[in-house]
Design a protein around this motif. Structure first.
Motif, PDB file in Angstrom:
ATOM      1  N   HIS A  58       1.510 -12.886  -7.557  1.00 54.33           N
ATOM      2  CA  HIS A  58       2.085 -12.512  -6.268  1.00 54.33           C
ATOM      3  C   HIS A  58       3.457 -13.136  -6.028  1.00 54.33           C
ATOM      4  N   ILE A  60       7.275 -13.093  -6.118  1.00 51.58           N
ATOM      5  CA  ILE A  60       8.449 -12.234  -6.231  1.00 51.58           C
ATOM      6  C   ILE A  60       9.475 -12.842  -7.184  1.00 51.58           C
ATOM      7  N   ILE A  69       4.578  -3.133  -9.724  1.00 52.28           N
ATOM      8  CA  ILE A  69       4.459  -3.740  -8.399  1.00 52.28           C
ATOM      9  C   ILE A  69       3.729  -2.759  -7.491  1.00 52.28           C
ATOM     10  N   VAL A  71       3.063  -1.850  -3.770  1.00 50.68           N
ATOM     11  CA  VAL A  71       3.751  -2.078  -2.505  1.00 50.68           C
ATOM     12  C   VAL A  71       3.187  -1.200  -1.390  1.00 50.68           C
ATOM     13  N   LEU A 110      10.055  -6.420  -0.347  1.00 56.94           N
ATOM     14  CA  LEU A 110       8.893  -6.783  -1.157  1.00 56.94           C
ATOM     15  C   LEU A 110       8.015  -7.792  -0.417  1.00 56.94           C
ATOM     16  N   LEU A 114       4.460  -6.222  -0.237  1.00 57.73           N
ATOM     17  CA  LEU A 114       3.850  -6.513  -1.529  1.00 57.73           C
ATOM     18  C   LEU A 114       2.342  -6.684  -1.422  1.00 57.73           C
TER      19      LEU A 114
END
Length: 122
Positions: A58, A60, A69, A71, A110, A114
């Protein structure tokens, strides 16, 4: 490797949730079927990494080219083409019902959307 798929899946090519791809590598011992955006990301990831398994993280700051990824609060998958200090450039299927190359997603976006990152780097 990833960019070579632009000739197979050109910008704007129709791509919906009806598209599927089966990966036997992303999760070892599991036949994992992705639809729509996940199918696109899985196919490119398998082409780039072969049978290397994926692992979830997790962070970034640890995103690398080829990572998948997840999202938009677990509703969309993208695959990373470039990593920059302020975000990533991605390729994606089922973005407005088509293939799209080169969208920039900022680190702040993100951080807001995320769900997880799958990397296949050992």
């Amino acid at each position: 490797m990833l960019i070579s798929f632009k000739s197979k899946y050109p910008e704007g090519m129709p791509w919906t949730n009806d598209m599927t791809y089966v990966s036997k590598s992303i999760i070892p011992g599991v036949v994992y079927t992705g639809g729509g955006c996940a199918a696109f990301a899985f196919e490119l990831s398998d082409a780039a990494f072969g049978d290397l398994p994926a692992r979830e993280h997790h962070s970034i700051s640890d995103i690398r080219v080829g990572d998948i990824i997840r999202v938009k609060n677990d509703t969309h998958s993208v695959i990373v083409l470039e990593v920059h200090s302020d975000g990533v450039i991605v390729a994606e299927g089922n973005y407005n019902y088509s293939v799209h190359w080169g969208r920039f997603i900022s680190n702040s976006e993100l951080g807001e959307t995320l769900t997880y990152i799958w990397t296949r780097y050992p």
